[in-house]
Design an enzyme around this catalytic site. Sequence first.
Site, PDB file in Angstrom:
ATOM      1  N   TYR A  33      -9.179   7.959  10.516  1.00  0.00           N
ATOM      2  CA  TYR A  33      -9.903   6.904   9.820  1.00  0.00           C
ATOM      3  C   TYR A  33      -8.964   6.031   9.007  1.00  0.00           C
ATOM      4  O   TYR A  33      -7.780   6.359   8.821  1.00  0.00           O
ATOM      5  CB  TYR A  33     -10.992   7.501   8.918  1.00  0.00           C
ATOM      6  CG  TYR A  33     -10.482   8.168   7.653  1.00  0.00           C
ATOM      7  CD1 TYR A  33      -9.829   9.403   7.704  1.00  0.00           C
ATOM      8  CD2 TYR A  33     -10.653   7.572   6.402  1.00  0.00           C
ATOM      9  CE1 TYR A  33      -9.369  10.018   6.551  1.00  0.00           C
ATOM     10  CE2 TYR A  33     -10.199   8.182   5.241  1.00  0.00           C
ATOM     11  CZ  TYR A  33      -9.561   9.402   5.322  1.00  0.00           C
ATOM     12  OH  TYR A  33      -9.089  10.000   4.180  1.00  0.00           O
ATOM     13  N   LYS A 147      -3.892  10.538   9.409  1.00  0.00           N
ATOM     14  CA  LYS A 147      -5.067  10.353   8.533  1.00  0.00           C
ATOM     15  C   LYS A 147      -6.326  10.838   9.253  1.00  0.00           C
ATOM     16  O   LYS A 147      -7.109  10.034   9.760  1.00  0.00           O
ATOM     17  CB  LYS A 147      -5.173   8.882   8.102  1.00  0.00           C
ATOM     18  CG  LYS A 147      -6.072   8.650   6.890  1.00  0.00           C
ATOM     19  CD  LYS A 147      -5.851   7.264   6.336  1.00  0.00           C
ATOM     20  CE  LYS A 147      -6.911   6.856   5.326  1.00  0.00           C
ATOM     21  NZ  LYS A 147      -6.921   7.651   4.103  1.00  0.00           N
ATOM     22  N   GLU A 179       0.719  15.166  -3.332  1.00  0.00           N
ATOM     23  CA  GLU A 179      -0.011  13.923  -3.634  1.00  0.00           C
ATOM     24  C   GLU A 179      -1.343  14.278  -4.269  1.00  0.00           C
ATOM     25  O   GLU A 179      -1.652  15.455  -4.460  1.00  0.00           O
ATOM     26  CB  GLU A 179      -0.207  13.098  -2.354  1.00  0.00           C
ATOM     27  CG  GLU A 179      -0.895  13.864  -1.245  1.00  0.00           C
ATOM     28  CD  GLU A 179      -0.863  13.172   0.112  1.00  0.00           C
ATOM     29  OE1 GLU A 179      -0.859  11.932   0.161  1.00  0.00           O
ATOM     30  OE2 GLU A 179      -0.849  13.890   1.126  1.00  0.00           O
ATOM     31  N   LEU A 204       0.422  11.717   3.134  1.00  0.00           N
ATOM     32  CA  LEU A 204      -0.026  10.526   3.847  1.00  0.00           C
ATOM     33  C   LEU A 204       0.866   9.352   3.445  1.00  0.00           C
ATOM     34  O   LEU A 204       1.194   9.188   2.267  1.00  0.00           O
ATOM     35  CB  LEU A 204      -1.484  10.205   3.502  1.00  0.00           C
ATOM     36  CG  LEU A 204      -2.016   9.034   4.326  1.00  0.00           C
ATOM     37  CD1 LEU A 204      -2.266   9.465   5.769  1.00  0.00           C
ATOM     38  CD2 LEU A 204      -3.282   8.464   3.724  1.00  0.00           C
TER      39      LEU A 204
HETATM   40  N1  PLP Z   1      -2.902  10.290   0.200  1.00  0.00           N
HETATM   41  C1  PLP Z   1      -4.067  10.763   0.660  1.00  0.00           C
HETATM   42  C2  PLP Z   1      -4.200  12.226   0.912  1.00  0.00           C
HETATM   43  C3  PLP Z   1      -5.135   9.898   0.903  1.00  0.00           C
HETATM   44  O1  PLP Z   1      -6.306  10.373   1.369  1.00  0.00           O
HETATM   45  C4  PLP Z   1      -4.987   8.505   0.634  1.00  0.00           C
HETATM   46  C5  PLP Z   1      -6.055   7.557   0.868  1.00  0.00           C
HETATM   47  O2  PLP Z   1      -7.120   7.882   1.308  1.00  0.00           O
HETATM   48  C6  PLP Z   1      -3.740   8.065   0.132  1.00  0.00           C
HETATM   49  C7  PLP Z   1      -2.725   8.986  -0.065  1.00  0.00           C
HETATM   50  C8  PLP Z   1      -3.509   6.622  -0.182  1.00  0.00           C
HETATM   51  O3  PLP Z   1      -3.357   5.878   0.989  1.00  0.00           O
HETATM   52  P1  PLP Z   1      -3.696   4.335   1.022  1.00  0.00           P
HETATM   53  O4  PLP Z   1      -2.860   3.689  -0.026  1.00  0.00           O
HETATM   54  O5  PLP Z   1      -3.306   3.914   2.391  1.00  0.00           O
HETATM   55  O6  PLP Z   1      -5.149   4.202   0.750  1.00  0.00           O
END
Ligand code: PLP
Length: 284
Positions: A33, A147, A179, A204
Site C-alpha cells: 500500500y 510496505k 522506527e 521503511l
Molecule cells: N515507517 C513506517 C513503519 C511506516 O508505516 C511509515 C508510513 O506509513 C513510515 C515509516 C513513513 O513513511 P512515509 O514518509 O513514506 O509516509
Amino acid sequence: MSRTVYVNGAYVAEEDAKISIFDRGFLMADGVYEVTSVLDGKLVDFPGHIARLGRSLNELDMDAPVDDAELETIHRELVARNDLDEGMIYMQVTRGAADRDFTYPENARPSLVLFTQEKPLAETQAAKDGIRVISVEDIRWGRRDIKTVQLLAPSMCKMMAKKAGKDDAWMVEDGFVTEGTSNNAYIVLQDGTIVTRNLSNAILHGITREAVLRFAREAQIKVVERPFTVEEAKGAAEAFITAASTFVCPVVEIDGISIGAGEPGPVAKRLREIYIDESRKQAI
Ligand code: PLP
C-alpha cells in the site's frame, strides 16, 4: 457522509465496494500500500509514493494493476469526487483472488483499492504539543522496506503505547531504534546534527524522510544516517518523527523522560515549516 471509493476499475459509494473473500490481501496479507497526503486539494510527494509502490510490487513479484499514469488519474479523480482539500489517499494493491495456497497463483489479477480520508494535516495538536512515545521490542518481520499490509505487529506496538497513556511507540531491535509504528524516527544532537537510522531492510524507506533530509541538508543542517539507542535519544536535544500522515512531528518524551526542554524543539519546528511550505509549492 458516504465517500466515493475506487475498487478494481469502478468508482462506487463506500458501502457498495466489494472484494472477494479469496483475495490474498484478506487471506494472507499478500498486498502492499501507499498513503499520499493531500494539501490544498493537491498530491504531496506523489512521484516518490508511486516509485516506492513499484519497488514493493517488484520485491514481491506482484504485477501492477494499472500503469502509473492511471494511478495518478485515479488519485485526482478521488480528490475531485470527494472534494478533498486536506487529508490522505490510501491505495492498496493485492495479488488478487485465488484458491488459498502458499504459492503465488499464476493467473490472479491484482486488486486495486483506493479511498480518501479527510484529516487536518497542517495544523494539528500533536504538532503543537509534540508526542510522547514508549520504546518497545520490534516484533515485525525482516523485510520492513516493503510496505505490506501486514500491520498487526505495529498495531500491537501502538496499542501498548495507548495502554500506557502515550501517543506512539518507537520500536527497538538489538538495542537500536528502528522506527516508529508508522513513521521514521529522528533525534537532534546537542550540536544540532540530525541523526536517523540508515536505510536497510530494517526500516521503511519513508518518502517524507527523503524529502525532509533533503530540505535539512539544503538548510545547512548536518544529517547523519546511523542507528541510535533509546539512551542516546533520552539525552538528545530534540526528537521527531516523519510520515506522510504527520509530516514532521516533534517527540517530547521517551519512556517517561523529557527530551530536551520537554517541548517541541527549534529544529523540528523549522523542518515542519519548511516541509509544509515546500509541499504546498511542489504538490501536483
Ligand atoms: N515507517 C513506517 C513503519 C511506516 O508505516 C511509515 C508510513 O506509513 C513510515 C515509516 C513513513 O513513511 P512515509 O514518509 O513514506 O509516509
